[in-house]
Motif scaffolding. Structure first.
Motif, mmCIF file in Angstrom:
data_model
loop_
_atom_site.group_PDB
_atom_site.id
_atom_site.type_symbol
_atom_site.label_atom_id
_atom_site.label_comp_id
_atom_site.label_asym_id
_atom_site.label_seq_id
_atom_site.Cartn_x
_atom_site.Cartn_y
_atom_site.Cartn_z
ATOM 1 N N ARG A 41 18.953 -42.962 -17.818
ATOM 2 C CA ARG A 41 19.127 -44.226 -17.103
ATOM 3 C C ARG A 41 17.884 -45.111 -17.243
ATOM 4 N NH1 ARG A 41 21.562 -41.166 -12.099
ATOM 5 N NH2 ARG A 41 23.612 -40.729 -12.922
ATOM 6 N N ALA A 42 17.291 -45.038 -18.416
ATOM 7 C CA ALA A 42 16.119 -45.854 -18.736
ATOM 8 C C ALA A 42 16.470 -46.705 -19.949
ATOM 9 C CB ALA A 42 14.920 -44.964 -19.040
ATOM 10 N N HIS A 43 15.556 -47.580 -20.325
ATOM 11 C CA HIS A 43 15.806 -48.466 -21.451
ATOM 12 C C HIS A 43 14.679 -48.357 -22.458
ATOM 13 C CE1 HIS A 43 19.246 -50.346 -19.526
ATOM 14 N NE2 HIS A 43 18.535 -50.352 -18.407
ATOM 15 N N ALA A 44 15.052 -48.276 -23.718
ATOM 16 C CA ALA A 44 14.075 -48.135 -24.797
ATOM 17 C C ALA A 44 13.135 -49.329 -24.869
ATOM 18 C CB ALA A 44 14.791 -47.947 -26.126
ATOM 19 N N VAL A 45 13.581 -50.493 -24.420
ATOM 20 C CA VAL A 45 12.719 -51.678 -24.488
ATOM 21 C C VAL A 45 11.477 -51.528 -23.616
ATOM 22 C CG1 VAL A 45 14.572 -53.279 -25.102
ATOM 23 C CG2 VAL A 45 14.046 -52.869 -22.695
ATOM 24 N N ALA A 46 11.503 -50.561 -22.700
ATOM 25 C CA ALA A 46 10.340 -50.333 -21.832
ATOM 26 C C ALA A 46 9.190 -49.669 -22.582
ATOM 27 C CB ALA A 46 10.735 -49.481 -20.624
ATOM 28 N N VAL A 47 9.488 -49.022 -23.701
ATOM 29 C CA VAL A 47 8.459 -48.324 -24.483
ATOM 30 C C VAL A 47 8.638 -48.640 -25.974
ATOM 31 C CG1 VAL A 47 7.952 -46.450 -22.868
ATOM 32 C CG2 VAL A 47 9.923 -46.270 -24.381
ATOM 33 N N PRO A 48 8.496 -49.910 -26.342
ATOM 34 C CA PRO A 48 8.807 -50.293 -27.725
ATOM 35 C C PRO A 48 7.930 -49.630 -28.778
ATOM 36 C CG PRO A 48 7.700 -52.084 -26.581
ATOM 37 C CD PRO A 48 8.023 -51.033 -25.550
ATOM 38 N N GLU A 49 6.653 -49.428 -28.489
ATOM 39 C CA GLU A 49 5.777 -48.805 -29.479
ATOM 40 C C GLU A 49 6.217 -47.367 -29.762
ATOM 41 O OE1 GLU A 49 4.468 -50.091 -26.588
ATOM 42 O OE2 GLU A 49 3.737 -52.010 -27.340
ATOM 43 N N PHE A 50 6.564 -46.637 -28.707
ATOM 44 C CA PHE A 50 7.022 -45.256 -28.865
ATOM 45 C C PHE A 50 8.297 -45.210 -29.701
ATOM 46 C CE2 PHE A 50 9.763 -41.788 -27.389
ATOM 47 C CZ PHE A 50 8.975 -40.703 -27.739
ATOM 48 N N VAL A 51 9.238 -46.069 -29.374
ATOM 49 C CA VAL A 51 10.519 -46.088 -30.080
ATOM 50 C C VAL A 51 10.315 -46.463 -31.548
ATOM 51 C CG1 VAL A 51 12.780 -47.220 -30.211
ATOM 52 C CG2 VAL A 51 11.848 -46.540 -27.995
ATOM 53 N N ASP A 52 9.483 -47.472 -31.796
ATOM 54 C CA ASP A 52 9.229 -47.887 -33.181
ATOM 55 C C ASP A 52 8.539 -46.789 -33.979
ATOM 56 O OD1 ASP A 52 10.390 -50.330 -32.645
ATOM 57 O OD2 ASP A 52 8.482 -51.392 -32.388
ATOM 58 N N ASP A 53 7.578 -46.118 -33.365
ATOM 59 C CA ASP A 53 6.879 -45.028 -34.049
ATOM 60 C C ASP A 53 7.815 -43.862 -34.341
ATOM 61 O OD1 ASP A 53 4.572 -46.517 -33.984
ATOM 62 O OD2 ASP A 53 3.620 -45.353 -32.375
ATOM 63 N N LEU A 54 8.669 -43.539 -33.382
ATOM 64 C CA LEU A 54 9.620 -42.449 -33.587
ATOM 65 C C LEU A 54 10.637 -42.806 -34.672
ATOM 66 C CD1 LEU A 54 9.990 -39.635 -32.472
ATOM 67 C CD2 LEU A 54 11.544 -40.571 -30.766
ATOM 68 N N ARG A 55 11.058 -44.063 -34.698
ATOM 69 C CA ARG A 55 11.978 -44.519 -35.746
ATOM 70 C C ARG A 55 11.323 -44.372 -37.122
ATOM 71 N NH1 ARG A 55 16.472 -47.726 -35.743
ATOM 72 N NH2 ARG A 55 16.107 -48.368 -33.587
ATOM 73 N N LEU A 56 10.061 -44.757 -37.229
ATOM 74 C CA LEU A 56 9.333 -44.625 -38.494
ATOM 75 C C LEU A 56 9.232 -43.157 -38.912
ATOM 76 C CD1 LEU A 56 7.652 -45.803 -40.807
ATOM 77 C CD2 LEU A 56 5.664 -45.611 -39.305
ATOM 78 N N LEU A 57 8.993 -42.283 -37.950
ATOM 79 C CA LEU A 57 8.913 -40.853 -38.243
ATOM 80 C C LEU A 57 10.242 -40.333 -38.787
ATOM 81 C CD1 LEU A 57 7.179 -38.259 -38.088
ATOM 82 C CD2 LEU A 57 8.067 -37.959 -35.775
ATOM 83 N N LEU A 58 11.342 -40.712 -38.161
ATOM 84 C CA LEU A 58 12.658 -40.278 -38.622
ATOM 85 C C LEU A 58 12.941 -40.813 -40.022
ATOM 86 C CD1 LEU A 58 15.321 -38.800 -38.044
ATOM 87 C CD2 LEU A 58 16.173 -40.919 -37.057
ATOM 88 N N ARG A 59 12.595 -42.078 -40.269
ATOM 89 C CA ARG A 59 12.774 -42.642 -41.619
ATOM 90 C C ARG A 59 11.965 -41.845 -42.642
ATOM 91 N NH1 ARG A 59 11.740 -48.895 -40.170
ATOM 92 N NH2 ARG A 59 13.811 -49.439 -39.423
ATOM 93 N N SER A 60 10.750 -41.474 -42.264
ATOM 94 C CA SER A 60 9.893 -40.725 -43.178
ATOM 95 C C SER A 60 10.491 -39.364 -43.506
ATOM 96 C CB SER A 60 8.498 -40.559 -42.582
ATOM 97 O OG SER A 60 7.893 -41.816 -42.401
ATOM 98 N N PHE A 61 11.001 -38.674 -42.503
ATOM 99 C CA PHE A 61 11.652 -37.388 -42.745
ATOM 100 C C PHE A 61 12.874 -37.566 -43.637
ATOM 101 C CE2 PHE A 61 9.563 -35.634 -38.847
ATOM 102 C CZ PHE A 61 8.940 -34.583 -39.487
#
Length: 101
Positions: A41-61
């Motif tokens: 019940r939270a929103h990703a927009v509250a932690v944009p840096e974390f979400v962007d970094d995790l997205r980059l990690l998944l793309r890298s894998f």
């Protein structure tokens, strides 16, 4: 000598549908974010840096060549300055004893 066991090969084939996220990592990540938002019940927009970094990690894998659902990779000995003779000298006794030809 086989690089992977028959069981590993079979698991890779069975888990192949799970690799769909590797072909479309952003779509897979977006689905994970939606699921996490619903569950917490939270929103990703509250932690944009974390979400962007995790997205980059998944793309890298996902971009990693040779990555299988089991997580194993194939390596080129030359990339590490090794030859088959080097590996044989270091692990020959082990391979002779434990690896089926």
């Amino acid at each position: 000598m086989r690089r992977t066991s028959l069981a590993t090969s079979a698991l890779n084939v069975l888990l192949r549908p799970a690799t769909a996220g590797m072909r479309a990592p952003d779509r897979a990540f977006d689905a994970l974010v939606v699921k996490a938002e619903r569950k917490t019940r939270a929103h990703a927009v509250a932690v944009p840096e974390f979400v962007d970094d995790l997205r980059l990690l998944l793309r890298s894998f996902a971009a990693c060549p040779g990555l299988s659902p089991m997580g194993w990779h194939e390596y080129e000995l030359s990339r590490y300055g090794l030859t088959a003779a080097d590996v044989g000298a270091a692990f020959g006794d082990y391979a002779d004893r434990y690896c089926a030809a």
